[in-house]
Design an enzyme around this catalytic site. Structure first.
Site, short mmCIF file in Angstrom:
data_model
loop_
_atom_site.label_atom_id
_atom_site.label_comp_id
_atom_site.label_asym_id
_atom_site.label_seq_id
_atom_site.Cartn_x
_atom_site.Cartn_y
_atom_site.Cartn_z
N LYS A 27 2.59 5.86 15.41
CA LYS A 27 2.20 4.72 14.59
C LYS A 27 1.40 5.15 13.36
O LYS A 27 1.63 4.66 12.25
CB LYS A 27 1.39 3.73 15.44
CG LYS A 27 1.07 2.41 14.72
CD LYS A 27 0.94 1.27 15.72
CE LYS A 27 -0.35 1.31 16.47
NZ LYS A 27 -1.41 0.52 15.81
N SER A 28 0.46 6.07 13.55
CA SER A 28 -0.37 6.52 12.43
C SER A 28 0.49 7.16 11.34
O SER A 28 0.31 6.91 10.15
CB SER A 28 -1.41 7.52 12.91
OG SER A 28 -2.32 6.92 13.80
N ARG A 32 1.53 5.77 7.32
CA ARG A 32 1.26 6.62 6.15
C ARG A 32 2.55 7.02 5.45
O ARG A 32 2.59 7.11 4.22
CB ARG A 32 0.46 7.85 6.60
CG ARG A 32 -1.00 7.49 6.97
CD ARG A 32 -1.64 8.56 7.85
NE ARG A 32 -3.06 8.31 8.08
CZ ARG A 32 -3.54 7.47 8.99
NH1 ARG A 32 -2.71 6.76 9.75
NH2 ARG A 32 -4.84 7.31 9.14
N GLY A 100 -4.97 -3.37 12.22
CA GLY A 100 -6.17 -2.90 11.56
C GLY A 100 -5.90 -1.70 10.67
O GLY A 100 -6.51 -1.55 9.60
N ARG A 128 -12.21 -8.58 13.63
CA ARG A 128 -12.62 -7.18 13.53
C ARG A 128 -13.34 -6.93 12.22
O ARG A 128 -12.86 -7.32 11.15
CB ARG A 128 -11.40 -6.27 13.65
CG ARG A 128 -10.69 -6.41 14.97
CD ARG A 128 -9.41 -5.59 15.02
NE ARG A 128 -9.67 -4.16 14.97
CZ ARG A 128 -8.72 -3.24 14.97
NH1 ARG A 128 -7.45 -3.60 15.03
NH2 ARG A 128 -9.04 -1.94 14.92
N SER A 173 -14.06 8.15 11.83
CA SER A 173 -13.01 7.14 11.67
C SER A 173 -11.96 7.65 10.71
O SER A 173 -12.20 7.79 9.51
CB SER A 173 -13.60 5.83 11.14
OG SER A 173 -12.55 4.92 10.80
N GLN A 175 -9.42 5.97 9.85
CA GLN A 175 -9.04 4.85 8.98
C GLN A 175 -9.93 4.78 7.75
O GLN A 175 -9.45 4.58 6.63
CB GLN A 175 -9.07 3.54 9.75
CG GLN A 175 -7.99 3.43 10.81
CD GLN A 175 -8.01 2.09 11.53
OE1 GLN A 175 -8.86 1.24 11.27
NE2 GLN A 175 -7.10 1.90 12.46
N ASP A 325 -7.86 5.81 20.90
CA ASP A 325 -6.96 4.74 21.30
C ASP A 325 -6.53 4.85 22.76
O ASP A 325 -5.98 3.91 23.33
CB ASP A 325 -5.71 4.73 20.41
CG ASP A 325 -6.00 4.20 19.02
OD1 ASP A 325 -6.92 3.37 18.88
OD2 ASP A 325 -5.31 4.62 18.07
N LYS A 352 -12.33 -2.61 18.24
CA LYS A 352 -10.87 -2.50 18.17
C LYS A 352 -10.26 -3.90 18.27
O LYS A 352 -10.93 -4.90 18.04
CB LYS A 352 -10.37 -1.57 19.29
CG LYS A 352 -10.72 -0.10 19.05
CD LYS A 352 -9.90 0.49 17.91
CE LYS A 352 -10.06 1.97 17.77
NZ LYS A 352 -9.21 2.55 16.71
#
Length: 448
Positions: A27-28, A32, A100, A128, A173, A175, A325, A352
């Site tokens: 997913k990450s 990107r 998120g 969030r 983080s 993110q 996660d 989260k």
């Protein structure tokens, strides 16, 4: 995306998992890949993209800001980008659903473009806080108006040129780091992010692959990422490896259910993402790497996992960034270990999709698992390998990882565990239940 009709699911217990499976694309990396390809000049091709709701929200947002994105009949996504600095004003608010990652990274992207964008999301995402992203982007000159508590809906008024900054992450983080780097792409000068604790490095790897001038300096105290702004990103062909977070559910399921023996194909083993595998091996899990290889600059292998007796450990806090996660499913593994497992150092779980510490504590407690809740994690006393009592309906709080983790717990329960709503699972793993049925040889008639 709002889920108006809950979809409850009664977990079929005491069925060994056997066979081979492929998990969805990471997913990450999928997020990107779409964003960076949208900023390149020319056509990029992406295979193995995760087609869950979160990633589709990113694709829709990049389309709304001018990128041309299509999924071909060959399952390859083709992206024709607008170039760094070329994002256009979207006609409407960007709807982020439950994502998120999309929200925080896109806030960074917008911050250094001369456009104004409103971000909205579902009830879970709107709860969030976004303050830790708002702070550095405001330092760069963006004007951000958020709902009370720094939450969605919020509006980002980008600025061009933005101001390059050196920003030290107050908490680990990926993110926040990525949001600052994305803002730095269209910012003249050098934008730096200082990480006291290393987080997943997909942004750094992929930005370099697209041609950005990015360097990483490792010291004994920190990691410094420096990005030279206003690059011309070049289109790439990207193969997305399997998501280690999605694989984690099957690693734990096969470890705890007697008789299980599975192979999870094509799992990304980026060193910043394998904390769960490290922790499970410390507990005695039988996880073997088959055919290790490199795909798209990322280490990959097939993982064979067989049932094993797990022993409680004190999970090293320094593993937290590489498994943040996966903590919910690690808590599940701890529920079946011999002894008392302590898993702490995970403050980030409080903010989260749900408060994952409190939600997992309530879920496991309802199933008869003994636990102690801490501000940054849980201490869990396991069954020694036997089934947990079960017999509860779990409130998943619109959180896909809570729902899937408690499905795993229900596979080895004395009484049926029911998940109140599995609809949010589609945000990250649309085929999860089909895969479960295949590995456990259940049919719709069996389950009914």
């Amino acid at each position: 995306m709002a889920h108006t009709a809950p979809q409850p699911f009664a977990v079929p217990a005491e069925r060994a998992l056997t066979g081979a499976l492929t998990v969805p694309g990471d997913k990450s990396i999928s997020h990107r890949a779409l964003m960076f390809a949208s900023l390149a000049v020319g056509e990029s091709r992406i295979s193995g993209l995760l087609e869950g709701e979160d990633v589709l929200a990113t694709a829709a947002a990049m389309r709304a800001m001018g990128a041309h994105i299509e999924r071909g009949a060959d399952d390859i996504w083709r992206v024709n980008g607008v170039g760094v600095g070329g994002l256009r004003q979207p006609d409407t608010a960007l709807e982020m659903g439950n994502s998120g990652t999309s929200t925080r990274l896109l806030m960074g992207l917008v911050a250094s473009h001369p456009i104004t964008v409103t971000f909205t999301g579902d009830a879970s995402l709107s709860g969030r806080p976004m303050g830790r992203v708002i702070e550095p982007l405001s330092q760069m000159g963006a004007d951000i108006t958020a709902s009370p508590g720094g939450r969605l809906p919020l509006m980002v008024r980008g600025i061009c040129p933005a101001v390059p900054i050196t920003y030290t992450l107050p908490v680990a983080s990926a993110q926040v780091k990525s949001a600052v780097l994305l803002a730095g792409l269209n910012t003249p000068g050098i934008t730096r992010v200082v990480e006291p604790v290393a987080t997943r490095d997909h942004s750094e790897r992929m930005l370099r692959g697209f041609g950005a001038d990015l360097t990483v300096e490792e010291t004994s105290e920190c990691r410094v990422i420096s990005l030279v702004g206003e690059p011309e990103l070049k289109p790439q062909d990207i193969t997305v490896p399997g998501d280690p977070s999605s694989a984690g559910f099957w690693l734990v399921a096969a470890s705890i259910v007697p008789g299980s023996d599975i192979v999870v194909r094509n799992v990304g083993l980026n060193p910043t993402r394998i904390g769960l595998i490290t922790a499970l091996r410390m507990m005695g899990a039988d996880i073997a790497e088959l055919d290790p290889r490199t795909v798209g600059g990322e280490p990959v292998a097939d993982l064979r996992v067989r049932h094993a007796a797990l022993t409680a450990i004190d999970v090293p806090a320094n593993l937290a960034p590489s498994m943040i996660d996966e903590y919910p499913v690690l808590f599940v593994a701890a529920a079946f270990a011999t002894g008392r497992t302590t898993a702490r150092g995970a403050h980030e779980l409080r903010v989260k999709e749900s408060d994952r510490i409190a939600t997992m504590a309530a879920a496991l407690g309802a199933c008869g698992v003994a636990y102690e809740e801490h501000e940054d994690g849980l201490a869990i006393t396991g069954t020694g390998g036997g089934p947990i009592p079960g017999g509860a309906t779990i409130a998943s709080k619109l959180d896909h990882r809570i729902a899937m983790s408690m499905v795993v717990a229900g596979l080895h329960a004395a009484a049926t565990i029911t998940i109140d709503d599995i609809a949010p699972v589609a945000t990250s793993y649309p085929a999860f239940f089909q895969t479960l049925a295949s590995l456990t040889q259940i049919t719709e008639e069996t389950h009914a």
